[in-house]
Scaffold this motif. Structure first.
Motif, PDB file in Angstrom:
ATOM      1  N   PHE A  93      46.183  30.177  40.334  1.00 29.90           N
ATOM      2  CA  PHE A  93      45.710  31.208  40.722  1.00 29.90           C
ATOM      3  C   PHE A  93      46.498  32.402  40.286  1.00 29.90           C
ATOM      4  O   PHE A  93      47.540  32.565  40.404  1.00 29.90           O
ATOM      5  CB  PHE A  93      45.329  31.408  42.160  1.00 29.90           C
ATOM      6  N   SER A  94      45.704  33.675  39.859  1.00 32.16           N
ATOM      7  CA  SER A  94      46.559  34.757  39.190  1.00 32.16           C
ATOM      8  C   SER A  94      47.164  35.871  40.211  1.00 32.16           C
ATOM      9  O   SER A  94      46.611  35.656  41.214  1.00 32.16           O
ATOM     10  CB  SER A  94      45.560  35.397  38.048  1.00 32.16           C
ATOM     11  N   PHE A 134      43.760  28.777  48.733  1.00 30.41           N
ATOM     12  CA  PHE A 134      44.309  30.029  48.041  1.00 30.41           C
ATOM     13  C   PHE A 134      44.142  31.110  49.412  1.00 30.41           C
ATOM     14  O   PHE A 134      45.047  32.027  49.420  1.00 30.41           O
ATOM     15  CB  PHE A 134      43.586  30.170  46.893  1.00 30.41           C
ATOM     16  N   GLN A 135      42.741  30.981  49.801  1.00 28.69           N
ATOM     17  CA  GLN A 135      42.600  32.024  50.778  1.00 28.69           C
ATOM     18  C   GLN A 135      43.262  31.997  52.129  1.00 28.69           C
ATOM     19  O   GLN A 135      43.479  33.148  52.786  1.00 28.69           O
ATOM     20  CB  GLN A 135      41.085  31.863  51.158  1.00 28.69           C
ATOM     21  N   ASP A 169      38.372  29.172  47.468  1.00 27.79           N
ATOM     22  CA  ASP A 169      39.323  28.070  47.485  1.00 27.79           C
ATOM     23  C   ASP A 169      39.935  28.288  48.807  1.00 27.79           C
ATOM     24  O   ASP A 169      40.872  29.345  49.229  1.00 27.79           O
ATOM     25  CB  ASP A 169      40.260  28.114  46.380  1.00 27.79           C
ATOM     26  N   SER A 202      36.311  36.431  36.713  1.00 22.26           N
ATOM     27  CA  SER A 202      36.281  35.236  37.126  1.00 22.26           C
ATOM     28  C   SER A 202      37.343  35.117  38.367  1.00 22.26           C
ATOM     29  O   SER A 202      37.293  34.065  39.256  1.00 22.26           O
ATOM     30  CB  SER A 202      36.713  34.225  36.095  1.00 22.26           C
ATOM     31  N   GLY A 203      38.372  35.952  38.478  1.00 17.08           N
ATOM     32  CA  GLY A 203      39.097  35.990  39.547  1.00 17.08           C
ATOM     33  C   GLY A 203      38.584  35.953  41.025  1.00 17.08           C
ATOM     34  O   GLY A 203      39.121  35.612  42.119  1.00 17.08           O
ATOM     35  N   ARG A 244      51.708  30.060  47.281  1.00 18.66           N
ATOM     36  CA  ARG A 244      50.269  29.884  47.125  1.00 18.66           C
ATOM     37  C   ARG A 244      49.921  28.813  46.132  1.00 18.66           C
ATOM     38  O   ARG A 244      50.713  28.362  45.176  1.00 18.66           O
ATOM     39  CB  ARG A 244      49.675  31.151  46.568  1.00 18.66           C
ATOM     40  N   SER A 299      44.345  38.344  41.317  1.00 18.27           N
ATOM     41  CA  SER A 299      43.374  38.000  42.274  1.00 18.27           C
ATOM     42  C   SER A 299      43.940  37.845  43.946  1.00 18.27           C
ATOM     43  O   SER A 299      43.447  38.035  44.611  1.00 18.27           O
ATOM     44  CB  SER A 299      42.502  36.628  41.814  1.00 18.27           C
ATOM     45  N   PHE A 300      45.352  37.161  43.647  1.00 16.75           N
ATOM     46  CA  PHE A 300      45.924  37.101  44.951  1.00 16.75           C
ATOM     47  C   PHE A 300      46.358  38.636  45.631  1.00 16.75           C
ATOM     48  O   PHE A 300      46.063  38.701  46.904  1.00 16.75           O
ATOM     49  CB  PHE A 300      47.394  36.399  44.476  1.00 16.75           C
ATOM     50  N   SER A 331      38.211  33.028  42.970  1.00 19.33           N
ATOM     51  CA  SER A 331      39.379  32.372  43.847  1.00 19.33           C
ATOM     52  C   SER A 331      39.215  32.376  45.281  1.00 19.33           C
ATOM     53  O   SER A 331      39.760  31.626  46.044  1.00 19.33           O
ATOM     54  CB  SER A 331      40.577  33.275  43.269  1.00 19.33           C
TER      55      SER A 331
END
Length: 312
Positions: A34-35, A228-229, A225, A218-219, A30, A38-39, A222
Motif C-alpha cells: 500500500f502506497s 490496512f484500514q 482492505d 486506484s489508491g 502497515r 493512500s495511507f 486501499s
C-alpha cells in the motif's frame, strides 16, 4: 495553582513524547503493498472522524472560539487564506512523513524531524527579522552538522547523501513554515486547540484527496482492505491525539519546556524500530542523535536566557 498547571503541562508533554515515539513504528507496520499517499489520505480521514465530535461538543457547550471573534470581511478572507495554505502544507507534510519513515527508516526519519528548531530559527531570522545570538547560531550550526553527518550515513561525503533522508527533512521544513504563519496570523484570535486541530485535519484531508485522485486514483481502493484500514485508523487516532495534547500542553507550560521534554522521542523510536520492525541501528545514528539532542537543549537554554534578559 501555578504548580498544578506546571505538573499538568509536563504530564501532557510526556504523553506527547510517548505518542511521537510510536508513530513512525505504526506507520511502517502497515501491510505491504500500500502506497504512502493512500495511507496518508486514509489516516487523515480518520483524523477528521476523531476531530468532529470534540469540535461539535465544544460549539454545543457555548465555547464558540473563532466564531465569536467578530472578524471584518478582510480579516475573514485573510484567515481563510492562511487556513488553506497551512492546511495544504500539513497535508503534504503528512504524506512526506509516511514516505520518509518508510524509505529512510523509522530511526533516521525520527532524527531528521528534530530539525524543526533549525528551520524555525531560519524563518524567524529571514522573515520576522528576529536576531539570534551567537550561542543560538552556534548550536544551530552544530545541529546542521549532525544532520549532514546522518544524511551521509556517517561518511561525511556529499555524494553519500540519502535522498530519502532529505524527504524526511521536508516534514519539519513544512511544519516550521506553517507554524510560523499560524502564530503570526492567528495567534491573537480566540481560537481553541480543538478548532485549530479540526480545521487543520479537514483541509489536509481535502488536499490529500485531490492529490490521490490526480496521482493515484486506484489508491482509494486501499480503504477496502481491513488490515490496512486498521493501521490507518490507529495512526489517525494517535496523530490526532498528539496534535490536541500538544496544544493543551503549551497552554500550561512554555513551548521551549514542552519541546525539551519531547526531544528524546527519536531514541525511543529507534528502540521500538529494532524490537518491532527489526531495523538495525548504526553507531552513526546514535552519535548523530546525541549531537542533535544536545543542540536542541542548547538552543532551548539559550532562548530561555535571552527571554529572561529581555524581561529584566
Amino acid at each position: 495553582m501555578a504548580n498544578h498547571s506546571m505538573k499538568t503541562g509536563v504530564s501532557l508533554a510526556l504523553v506527547c513524547l510517548c505518542i511521537l515515539s510510536v508513530m513512525p513504528v505504526i506507520s511502517n507496520s502497515r501491510p505491504a503493498g500500500f502506497s504512502a499517499l493512500s495511507f496518508a489520505f486514509f489516516l487523515s480521514v480518520w483524523q477528521v472522524v476523531f476531530a468532529v465530535p470534540p469540535f461539535v461538543l465544544e460549539l454545543w457547550s457555548g465555547r464558540r472560539g473563532i466564531f465569536s471573534a467578530g472578524l471584518t470581511p478582510r480579516q475573514t478572507r485573510r484567515s481563510i487564506g492562511v487556513a488553506l495554505a497551512t492546511g495544504a502544507m500539513f497535508g503534504l507534510s503528512t504524506f512526506l512523513y509516511v514516505l520518509g519513515v518508510e524509505k529512510a527508516g523509522a530511526g533516521n526519519a525520527a532524527i531528521a524531524m528534530q530539525a524543526y528548531p533549525m528551520f524555525a530559527i531560519l524563518w524567524e531570522t529571514l522573515f520576522l527579522k528576529r536576531r539570534k545570538s551567537p550561542v543560538e547560531l552556534g548550536f544551530t550550526a552544530l545541529l546542521m552538522a549532525a544532520l549532514y553527518y546522518l544524511a551521509t550515513g556517517g561518511s561525511l561525503r556529499l555524494e553519500g547523501i540519502s535522498a530519502w533522508f532529505l524527504v524526511a527533512l521536508g516534514v519539519p521544513l513544512l511544519w516550521s513554515i506553517a507554524h510560523v504563519i499560524i502564530k503570526e496570523e492567528l495567534g491573537r484570535m480566540p481560537i481553541s486547540p480543538i478548532q485549530v486541530t479540526f480545521f487543520r485535519v479537514v483541509i489536509s484531508t481535502v488536499f490529500l484527496a485531490v492529490a490521490l485522485a490526480v496521482a493515484e486514483p486506484s489508491g482509494f481502493a486501499s480503504g477496502l482492505d481491513a488490515g490496512f484500514q486498521g493501521f490507518a485508523l490507529l495512526m489517525g487516532l494517535v496523530y490526532y491525539l498528539e496534535l490536541v495534547v500538544w496544544f493543551y500542553a503549551v497552554r500550561h507550560i512554555d513551548v521551549s519546556l514542552a519541546s525539551s521534554i519531547t526531544t528524546p522521542w527519536p531514541a525511543f523510536t529507534m528502540i521500538l524500530a529494532v524490537v518491532v520492525l527489526g531495523e538495525q541501528i548504526a553507531v552513526h545514528q546514535v552519535v548523530a542523535f546525541t549531537v542533535v539532542a544536545l543542540s536542541i537543549y542548547g538552543l532551548t537554554l539559550a532562548g530561555l536566557r535571552k527571554s529572561r534578559r529581555l524581561a529584566a
